[in-house]
Structure formats: structure tokens, C-alpha cells
Design a protein around this motif. Structure first.
Motif, PDB file in Angstrom:
ATOM      1  N   HIS A 211       0.821  -1.208   0.000  1.00  0.00           N
ATOM      2  CA  HIS A 211       0.000   0.000   0.000  1.00  0.00           C
ATOM      3  C   HIS A 211       0.858   1.262   0.000  1.00  0.00           C
ATOM      4  O   HIS A 211       0.345   2.367  -0.218  1.00  0.00           O
ATOM      5  CB  HIS A 211      -0.918   0.010   1.227  1.00  0.00           C
TER       6      HIS A 211
ATOM      7  N   ALA B 107      -4.654   2.153  -2.218  1.00  0.00           N
ATOM      8  CA  ALA B 107      -3.830   2.007  -1.016  1.00  0.00           C
ATOM      9  C   ALA B 107      -4.655   1.474   0.149  1.00  0.00           C
ATOM     10  O   ALA B 107      -4.192   0.609   0.909  1.00  0.00           O
ATOM     11  CB  ALA B 107      -3.210   3.352  -0.655  1.00  0.00           C
TER      12      ALA B 107
ATOM     13  N   CYS C  22      -3.980  -1.978   2.327  1.00  0.00           N
ATOM     14  CA  CYS C  22      -3.465  -1.772   3.683  1.00  0.00           C
ATOM     15  C   CYS C  22      -4.150  -2.720   4.669  1.00  0.00           C
ATOM     16  O   CYS C  22      -5.384  -2.783   4.729  1.00  0.00           O
ATOM     17  CB  CYS C  22      -3.677  -0.320   4.107  1.00  0.00           C
TER      18      CYS C  22
END
Length: 406
Positions: free
Chosen positions: A359, A385, A389
Motif C-alpha cells: 500500500h 492504497a 493496507c
């Protein structure tokens, strides 16, 4: 004395006890098991009658447990005879709990726990369990794996060490220096996981990070002439100094630009700078510490010497090249020279597929595109992202940035 008192003494003394027992018995697994049995006995005995010398009590009890175990091993009768004849081994508490060569013993324990015959995961688990004195439950909680998984790693590690005939001794000076990098990597992994958790509900795991700091301090005291040890210690101290400002009261992340630098731990900064003075600025840990020191010296993000940080990241890229280093260099370049030049560096990493599944790359790219006013592209990067994550706290920040561009 209660459970917390037993745990506190064990946390401080465990490495010394296990190291001394391993030297006495020549059996790493037996030493760790005997030490754990002593702790279990302390949990029962100490609430009824607190010993005058808790560390000495644990050492003496663990020695007796080791002797009992050796008695049950017919094949090790000769070793038991040697131990039984040792005048330091008796039923009384030894007020002098540190046997001769205790410093070398603890250092040897670190090298055994981080032996290259073990997998990286096993090295981390064994170091936290045996050298740091964490329980299997604490190790599992730190790395978000099950307790049986941690126990299996530790058991396999002990069997691997025994099968490989790894001696409990300090490697020769030349070999020690070669293997020191492995020990430092283990401590760095532990600290990194504590300073920014890879997954879970918390951004920080300070207890894990501070164990890494404590172990690195121990290593620095035992290897005072190794610059990279001081470099890692400086990096850990200077990074940990920011912990009080990195999260809000609710645990939400606070970005560097928004942190109240008055909350930074000035004592940790002083310790970090003192360690940095003994470090090599050519080694990877020393260079990273120099970067952290540059941040520590700045009153704000805007007043940070970003040009120096760019130069330091270039040096780090030569000493320890990696796509993460390049990504961090891009962040520094953005602050020093603007987002357009930094985006070119990031796009090269994307084109080369240098950080697949991470990420971090779309996070930085989203920030740069936002600063360049390319909002739809930036939102796409922030959303990507967030999907990649695994840390829920970080994910919430990424989703908020994406939502702000809707």
C-alpha cells in the motif's frame, strides 16, 4: 508479590538466566524449559512468601529444575555429575546471580537465537521468547498469529538448533561480525513491527518496540566497538521519541505535519543523538538514524532540512538499495524540489513493478497527485492504497483522504 512482579523480574532477568543455564547444561532447550518452570513456581510461591532476592531465587530454582531434568536423562549422567559438583549449584539462593562471563553468555544467547540456520520468522519468535522474555501469547499478539503457531516456531527452532549442533558460544571475532548483521536485522524487524504495525487495530505496539530498544541497548553494551549496533540503537531511540505524538487520544494516526513536536520525548532524542555519535554514517542503520536526527532537530515539517534528507537517502540507497528506500527518497525530493520531480521517481517504481501488493506505493503516489491537483487520479490511488493496507488505523486515514477528493 503478585503476577505482575514475577513478570517484571522475569522480563529483566530472563536472558541472563537462560544464558547461564545453557552454558551450564550445554542444552539450549533444556535451559529455556527449566527457566520457564522456575517462573511457574514463582507464580505460586511468591504471593505467599516474597523472596529477598527475586532474581537469585529464579536462578537457583531454574538450576535445580535443570538438574532434575538431567537426572532423568540417562544419556546425560556425565553432564549431571559435572553440574552436581559445581559449588555454585545448591539448594540455597545465590545472592550473586550473575555467573562469570554473564555478558558473554547473554551475547551468545542473542547469536544462538538469531542463528542463520533458522528461518527469519523463527529467529524473531525465539529472540522475543528467550532473550526478551516475552510469553508465547505476547509474541503471538505482537505479530497477530496464533499462539500454537508461535509455539510451533519456537519448538522447531530449538530442534533445528539441536540438530545442527549449534554450540552455545560466541562465534569467533571474524564470524561474529559476519553474523552480527543477522542479529541486527532481527532487532530491526521487531522494532519496525512495534513502531508501525503491519496489520490489526493499532498503529503502534509500543511494548514490542520498546523490547527491541532494550535488546539493542543490551547489544550495544556488549559490543561497544560495533558502529552499526550504535546506529540501530540511535535509529530506534530517535524513532521511538516520536511515539507520544504519532497517535491521538483515540489511537488515530497523526501525520508528521500535524504532530505536536512538544510531545516528542526529548530524553529519547538525547539518547539517540549520543548513540549516533558512536555510529557509522556509512552503514544503513547509521544513515537512517541520521535521517531521524534531522527530523528531530527541525521545529516543523516546513523548516526541516529536506535537501540533507535527500542526500542521506541517496547514501542509504547505495548502502542498502531497496524500492522502499527509493520511495522514501521520492517523498524527500517532493518536499525539497516539488511533487513533479518526485512523481517521476515513483512512476519508475510502478513501471518496474518494484513494490507489488504494497500500500506504500499508491499512498505516496496519491499524495503527489493530490499536490499536483490531479484529483481523480489521486482518489484512485488512495482507494487502492486502502484496499491493500492491512492496518485498520492506517486504512481509515487513506479512506478519509480519498473521500476528501470526491
Amino acid at each position: 508479590m503478585g503476577t505482575a512482579d514475577v513478570e517484571a523480574v522475569w522480563r529483566v532477568e530472563s536472558a541472563r538466566i537462560v544464558a547461564a543455564l545453557t552454558r551450564f547444561t550445554g542444552d539450549f532447550g533444556l535451559a529455556e524449559d527449566a527457566a520457564q518452570e522456575a517462573v511457574a513456581e514463582a507464580l505460586v510461591s511468591w504471593p505467599r512468601a516474597s523472596p529477598a532476592n527475586p532474581a537469585g531465587w529464579l536462578m537457583a530454582t531454574a538450576r535445580r529444575r535443570a538438574i532434575d531434568a538431567i537426572r532423568r536423562r540417562v544419556a546425560l549422567q556425565d553432564r549431571y555429575a559435572l553440574l552436581a559438583a559445581d559449588p555454585t549449584v545448591d539448594s540455597t539462593v545465590d545472592d550473586n546471580v550473575d555467573p562469570d562471563r554473564i555478558d558473554d553468555d547473554v551475547l551468545a544467547l542473542m547469536f544462538v537465537s538469531c542463528h542463520p540456520v533458522l528461518s527469519p520468522e523463527a529467529r524473531v519468535a525465539l529472540t522475543l521468547r528467550v532473550v526478551a522474555g516475552l510469553s508465547s501469547e505476547e509474541v503471538a499478539r505482537a505479530f497477530l498469529v496464533s499462539v500454537p503457531t508461535v509455539q510451533a516456531r519456537i519448538t522447531r527452532a530449538k530442534k533445528t538448533i539441536a540438530a545442527a549442533g549449534v554450540p552455545f558460544e560466541l562465534p569467533p571475532a571474524g564470524e561474529r561480525r559476519q553474523r552480527l548483521g543477522g542479529v541486527l536485522r532481527v532487532l530491526y524487524v521487531i522494532f519496525t513491527e512495534g513502531s508501525t504495525a503491519t496489520s490489526g487495530e493499532r498503529l503502534l505496539r509500543p511494548d514490542v518496540a520498546y523490547e527491541a530498544v532494550r535488546l539493542t541497548r543490551t547489544l550495544a553494551a556488549l559490543q561497544p566497538d560495533e558502529p552499526e549496533v550504535h546506529g540501530l540503537l540511535a535509529l530506534c531511540e530517535l524513532t521511538a521519541a516520536r511515539f507520544p505524538a504519532r497517535t491521538g487520544p483515540d489511537g488515530a494516526p497523526v501525520l508528521l505535519a500535524d504532530q505536536d513536536r512538544r510531545l516528542w520525548d526529548t530524553s529519547a532524542i538525547r539518547r539517540g543523538l549520543a548513540a549516533l555519535a558512536r555510529a557509522s554514517t556509512r552503514g544503513p542503520y547509521g544513515v537512517q538514524a541520521a535521517i531521524a536526527a534531522t527530523h528531530a532537530a527541525a521545529p516543523s515539517v516546513e523548516e526541516t532540512d529536506w535537501d540533507r534528507i535527500v542526500v542521506l537517502y541517496e547514501a542509504l540507497g547505495r548502502a542498502a538499495p531497496s524500492p522502499v528506500v527509493e520511495l522514501n527518497r521520492a517523498v524527500a525530493v517532493a518536499m525539497a524540489s516539488g511533487p513533479a520531480q518526485a512523481l517521476a521517481i515513483v512512476d519508475e517504481l510502478v513501471a518496474a513493478n518494484r513494490l507489488p501488493g504494497s500500500h506504500l506505493l499508491p499512498t505516496v503516489r496519491g499524495e503527489l497527485l493530490t499536490r499536483l491537483g490531479r484529483r481523480p487520479e489521486a482518489r484512485t490511488e488512495w482507494e487502492l492504497a486502502a484496499r491493500l493496507c492491512a492496518n485498520n488505523r492506517e486504512r481509515s486515514v487513506l479512506l478519509a483522504k480519498a473521500a476528501a477528493l470526491s
